[in-house]
Motif scaffolding. Structure first.
Motif, PDB file in Angstrom:
ATOM      1  N   MET A   1       0.852  -1.193   0.000  1.00  0.00           N
ATOM      2  CA  MET A   1       0.000   0.000   0.000  1.00  0.00           C
ATOM      3  C   MET A   1       0.889   1.245   0.000  1.00  0.00           C
ATOM      4  O   MET A   1       0.971   1.964   0.995  1.00  0.00           O
ATOM      5  CB  MET A   1      -0.914  -0.025   1.225  1.00  0.00           C
ATOM      6  N   SER A   2       1.528   1.498  -1.137  1.00  0.00           N
ATOM      7  CA  SER A   2       2.525   2.569  -1.198  1.00  0.00           C
ATOM      8  C   SER A   2       1.915   3.966  -1.088  1.00  0.00           C
ATOM      9  O   SER A   2       2.549   4.873  -0.564  1.00  0.00           O
ATOM     10  CB  SER A   2       3.340   2.458  -2.485  1.00  0.00           C
ATOM     11  N   ASP A   3       0.695   4.170  -1.556  1.00  0.00           N
ATOM     12  CA  ASP A   3       0.089   5.496  -1.506  1.00  0.00           C
ATOM     13  C   ASP A   3      -0.851   5.680  -0.315  1.00  0.00           C
ATOM     14  O   ASP A   3      -1.538   6.690  -0.225  1.00  0.00           O
ATOM     15  CB  ASP A   3      -0.701   5.761  -2.798  1.00  0.00           C
ATOM     16  N   ALA A   4      -0.874   4.711   0.582  1.00  0.00           N
ATOM     17  CA  ALA A   4      -1.786   4.783   1.727  1.00  0.00           C
ATOM     18  C   ALA A   4      -1.240   5.740   2.784  1.00  0.00           C
ATOM     19  O   ALA A   4      -0.041   5.931   2.916  1.00  0.00           O
ATOM     20  CB  ALA A   4      -1.969   3.402   2.332  1.00  0.00           C
TER      21      ALA A   4
END
Length: 99
Positions: free
Chosen positions: A26-29
């Motif tokens: 979840m890199s953009d979380a």
């Protein structure tokens, strides 16, 4: 002996994977705290709400806040570990009593 080392290694790898997988997948979380989410929910439901009090000291940055939280967790774990160790040691008979 080797089985316990392998078991401990696998458990440590599992703990690391449990922490790393969400961060990698979840890199953009945004991983925010519950306090911020609660504040947003309260202001959304009751925009006229005024807090009862304000903090008397605001940490200068997020790093300091994280450091203080980690110190609090370490202190709590140390006290809990000491207490559990003390209780366990007090229940075991001493070497002189064993015979």
């Amino acid at each position: 002996m080797k089985r316990s080392i392998l078991k401990n290694f696998l458990l440590a790898a599992l703990v690391i994977a449990l922490a790393a997988v969400p961060l990698l997948t979840m890199s953009d979380a945004e991983f925010g705290g519950a306090d911020g989410q609660a504040e947003e929910a309260i202001t959304e439901l009751h925009p006229e709400y005024k807090p009862w009090f304000a903090p008397f000291w605001e940490p200068p940055g997020g790093e300091v806040e994280s450091l203080l939280f980690a110190l609090q967790a370490a202190l709590g774990a140390g006290v809990l570990g000491y207490g559990l160790g003390y209780l366990r040691a007090s229940r075991q008979p001493s070497g002189a009593e064993r015979g």
